[in-house]
Write a protein that holds these residues in place. Structure first.
Motif, PDB file in Angstrom:
ATOM      1  N   THR A 134       3.049  34.316  20.993  1.00 31.30           N
ATOM      2  CA  THR A 134       4.474  33.995  20.991  1.00 31.30           C
ATOM      3  C   THR A 134       4.820  32.999  22.085  1.00 31.30           C
ATOM      4  O   THR A 134       5.659  32.114  21.901  1.00 31.30           O
ATOM      5  N   ARG A 135       4.181  33.123  23.255  1.00 30.02           N
ATOM      6  CA  ARG A 135       4.424  32.164  24.342  1.00 30.02           C
ATOM      7  C   ARG A 135       4.097  30.746  23.896  1.00 30.02           C
ATOM      8  O   ARG A 135       4.842  29.802  24.149  1.00 30.02           O
ATOM      9  N   GLU A 136       2.956  30.610  23.220  1.00 28.21           N
ATOM     10  CA  GLU A 136       2.533  29.289  22.783  1.00 28.21           C
ATOM     11  C   GLU A 136       3.456  28.752  21.692  1.00 28.21           C
ATOM     12  O   GLU A 136       3.746  27.555  21.644  1.00 28.21           O
ATOM     13  N   THR A 137       3.908  29.638  20.814  1.00 36.46           N
ATOM     14  CA  THR A 137       4.838  29.228  19.760  1.00 36.46           C
ATOM     15  C   THR A 137       6.150  28.739  20.373  1.00 36.46           C
ATOM     16  O   THR A 137       6.718  27.732  19.928  1.00 36.46           O
ATOM     17  N   ALA A 138       6.636  29.439  21.383  1.00 35.68           N
ATOM     18  CA  ALA A 138       7.858  29.011  22.072  1.00 35.68           C
ATOM     19  C   ALA A 138       7.657  27.645  22.710  1.00 35.68           C
ATOM     20  O   ALA A 138       8.541  26.785  22.675  1.00 35.68           O
ATOM     21  N   ARG A 139       6.485  27.431  23.269  1.00 34.32           N
ATOM     22  CA  ARG A 139       6.153  26.131  23.884  1.00 34.32           C
ATOM     23  C   ARG A 139       6.185  25.013  22.835  1.00 34.32           C
ATOM     24  O   ARG A 139       6.667  23.915  23.085  1.00 34.32           O
ATOM     25  N   LEU A 140       5.648  25.298  21.651  1.00 34.96           N
ATOM     26  CA  LEU A 140       5.664  24.325  20.555  1.00 34.96           C
ATOM     27  C   LEU A 140       7.090  23.992  20.125  1.00 34.96           C
ATOM     28  O   LEU A 140       7.423  22.826  19.894  1.00 34.96           O
ATOM     29  N   CYS A 141       7.930  25.031  20.036  1.00 32.81           N
ATOM     30  CA  CYS A 141       9.321  24.821  19.616  1.00 32.81           C
ATOM     31  C   CYS A 141      10.082  23.981  20.646  1.00 32.81           C
ATOM     32  O   CYS A 141      10.918  23.148  20.288  1.00 32.81           O
TER      33      CYS A 141
END
Length: 326
Positions: A134-141
């Motif tokens: 989820t951390r990485e997904t937030a970074r992508l967003c």
């Protein structure tokens, strides 16, 4: 010699340009557990531009109306010209690893909004249903240019700590209730909350919601004041996701708190601590992954069998295993 990381950099550029398909492909890549995909994911994350969105963690008891609130709140934000990403972590099947990807049907209007992006994410076996990536997904967003990233948890429990560690603001959504229900909300969760929003403050429940807000406001005053908060925070407010009442005020309070933290340096300090925590969690995950590979896996299994049979002490066996890893 070809550059094996060129595709990852191309994908990063497409994500940064705001291409939705590229964002979906990038999230799928970082959620993959394949070794070659993880290598590409690391290269992808390293190539992303540094952009910052407001990350808002949201939790609440089942039946409180989280999906209705997120849709109404998200539509209000997109109506203000903001781009909103919703990361909804779903419970996964322990046997197949599949997830119940129902968020786009739960938030039908928001999912059709061109300024919104909803990404259900399988939680796999992670604590409290919070996806490891989820951390990485937030970074992508953030890199894709979204202004607000909403991270929804699956309920009230230990997952709140993990979500608070990857959010700038942590919001607790509760239903109108009496004093007995107030006792059911753990003190630790209330201490993490920046805002407590009492939903369903409409119709016959409006008076009950008003009393509930007063109860929580009183409980919050008894908690020790946190150094990262201005005067008056944390606070409790009534909202109605169905009628839209209170959403604008809740957003104003979130912005005010975030701005105060930016001006005092608490915002950047919190992000720095989160980055360090992210680093340490990745190191721990990597070390555990190494234990699953040969020859460490065989050694681990053999020592575990000795401990189970009573031929070795657990502490001594653990020390021997760690020493063998160097």
């Amino acid at each position: 010699m070809s550059d094996i990381h060129a595709p990852a950099r191309d994908l990063a550029a497409a994500v940064a340009a705001g291409e939705r398909r590229a964002l979906a492909r990038a999230i799928t890549l970082i959620e993959s557990t394949r070794a070659d995909h993880r290598e590409q994911a690391v290269a992808l994350l390293a190539a992303l531009p540094r952009r910052q969105a407001l990350r808002i963690g949201l939790s609440g008891t089942p039946g409180v109306g989280k999906s209705t609130f997120i849709e109404a709140f998200g539509l209000m934000l997109t109506g203000l010209g903001l781009r909103v990403a919703v990361l909804a972590v779903d419970p996964s099947s322990a046997r197949s690893g599949g997830s119940i990807l129902g968020d786009k049907t739960r938030m039908e209007q928001l999912s059709r909004d061109p300024n919104a992006y909803i990404r259900p994410s399988p939680s796999r076996a992670e604590l409290g249903g919070v996806a490891r990536r989820t951390r990485e997904t937030a970074r992508l967003c953030e890199a894709a240019g979204f202004d607000v990233v909403l991270i929804e948890t699956v309920g009230v429990g230990q997952s709140e700590t993990l979500v608070a560690e990857m959010s700038d603001l942590f919001i607790l959504l509760l239903a109108p209730a009496g004093g007995d229900e107030l006792q059911g909300v753990k003190r630790g969760i209330m201490e993490m909350a920046d805002l407590i929003l009492v939903n369903k403050a409409d119709g016959e429940l409006k008076a009950t919601a008003t009393r509930t807000v007063s109860d929580y406001a009183g409980a919050l005053r008894l908690l020790r004041k946190r150094p990262q908060d201005p005067e008056g925070f944390p606070k409790a407010l009534p909202v109605s996701a169905v009628e839209g009442d209170g959403l604008a005020r809740a957003w104003d309070e979130m912005q005010a708190l975030a701005q105060w933290r930016r001006e005092t340096g608490n915002f950047d300090r919190n992000r720095a601590e989160q980055a360090q925590s992210w680093f340490l969690s990745e190191v721990r995950a990597g070390l555990l992954a190494r234990l699953e590979r040969e020859p460490a896996a065989s050694r681990l299994s053999a020592l575990g069998a000795q401990v189970a049979a009573g031929r070795a002490d657990p502490v001594a066996a653990a020390a021997e295993m760690l020493e063998s890893l160097g």
